[in-house]
Scaffold this motif. Structure first.
Motif, PDB file in Angstrom:
ATOM      1  N   PHE A 139       0.824  -1.200   0.000  1.00  0.00           N
ATOM      2  CA  PHE A 139       0.000   0.000   0.000  1.00  0.00           C
ATOM      3  C   PHE A 139       0.863   1.256   0.000  1.00  0.00           C
ATOM      4  O   PHE A 139       0.649   2.175  -0.782  1.00  0.00           O
ATOM      5  CB  PHE A 139      -0.927  -0.021   1.220  1.00  0.00           C
ATOM      6  CG  PHE A 139      -1.902   1.116   1.274  1.00  0.00           C
ATOM      7  CD1 PHE A 139      -3.076   1.061   0.542  1.00  0.00           C
ATOM      8  CD2 PHE A 139      -1.664   2.220   2.055  1.00  0.00           C
ATOM      9  CE1 PHE A 139      -3.981   2.102   0.577  1.00  0.00           C
ATOM     10  CE2 PHE A 139      -2.552   3.272   2.111  1.00  0.00           C
ATOM     11  CZ  PHE A 139      -3.729   3.208   1.363  1.00  0.00           C
TER      12      PHE A 139
ATOM     13  N   MET B 126      -3.705   0.197  -4.641  1.00  0.00           N
ATOM     14  CA  MET B 126      -3.936   0.714  -3.288  1.00  0.00           C
ATOM     15  C   MET B 126      -5.290   0.279  -2.759  1.00  0.00           C
ATOM     16  O   MET B 126      -5.412  -0.098  -1.590  1.00  0.00           O
ATOM     17  CB  MET B 126      -3.854   2.248  -3.288  1.00  0.00           C
ATOM     18  CG  MET B 126      -2.461   2.778  -3.396  1.00  0.00           C
ATOM     19  SD  MET B 126      -2.376   4.554  -3.679  1.00  0.00           S
ATOM     20  CE  MET B 126      -3.510   5.189  -2.484  1.00  0.00           C
TER      21      MET B 126
ATOM     22  N   SER C  32      -5.117  -3.590  -1.981  1.00  0.00           N
ATOM     23  CA  SER C  32      -4.316  -3.874  -0.787  1.00  0.00           C
ATOM     24  C   SER C  32      -4.993  -3.318   0.460  1.00  0.00           C
ATOM     25  O   SER C  32      -4.878  -3.903   1.538  1.00  0.00           O
ATOM     26  CB  SER C  32      -2.899  -3.347  -0.930  1.00  0.00           C
ATOM     27  OG  SER C  32      -2.899  -1.944  -1.025  1.00  0.00           O
ATOM     28  N   GLY C  33      -5.719  -2.216   0.337  1.00  0.00           N
ATOM     29  CA  GLY C  33      -6.479  -1.692   1.476  1.00  0.00           C
ATOM     30  C   GLY C  33      -7.568  -2.649   1.929  1.00  0.00           C
ATOM     31  O   GLY C  33      -7.773  -2.848   3.134  1.00  0.00           O
TER      32      GLY C  33
ATOM     33  N   TYR D 238      -7.709  -4.611   5.564  1.00  0.00           N
ATOM     34  CA  TYR D 238      -8.913  -4.663   6.400  1.00  0.00           C
ATOM     35  C   TYR D 238      -9.287  -6.107   6.745  1.00  0.00           C
ATOM     36  O   TYR D 238      -9.581  -6.423   7.899  1.00  0.00           O
ATOM     37  CB  TYR D 238     -10.071  -3.975   5.680  1.00  0.00           C
ATOM     38  CG  TYR D 238     -11.369  -4.047   6.425  1.00  0.00           C
ATOM     39  CD1 TYR D 238     -11.594  -3.248   7.542  1.00  0.00           C
ATOM     40  CD2 TYR D 238     -12.381  -4.910   6.027  1.00  0.00           C
ATOM     41  CE1 TYR D 238     -12.786  -3.314   8.237  1.00  0.00           C
ATOM     42  CE2 TYR D 238     -13.569  -4.986   6.710  1.00  0.00           C
ATOM     43  CZ  TYR D 238     -13.771  -4.178   7.811  1.00  0.00           C
ATOM     44  OH  TYR D 238     -14.953  -4.256   8.494  1.00  0.00           O
TER      45      TYR D 238
END
Length: 69
Positions: free
Chosen positions: A25, A51, A54-55, A59
């Motif tokens: 990220f 991004m 990968s976010g 989570y």
């Protein structure tokens, strides 16, 4: 269609995946900023997608480590 639940990962594996996704990220942020600075907008858009993915993975790993998923 029969649905099967995936195999659960160990907490150690989730920690490793969490760290790798955080590094990915942060690297995508840096590359997106550099690509915008160089006026290369297609790679910058690709880094925004990386991004986002990968976010979502960060989570998911975080929730699995907390035992809520």
């Amino acid at each position: 269609m029969k649905q099967t639940k995936g195999r659960n990962l160990s907490p150690r594996a989730n920690k490793v995946l969490l760290l790798l996704n955080i590094v990915l990220f942060l690297g995508a942020i840096v590359l997106a900023i550099l690509n915008v600075d160089l006026k290369e907008y297609t790679p910058a858009a690709a880094m925004l997608i990386v991004m986002f993915i990968s976010g979502v993975n960060i989570y998911g790993c975080w929730k699995r480590l907390k035992g809520k998923l």
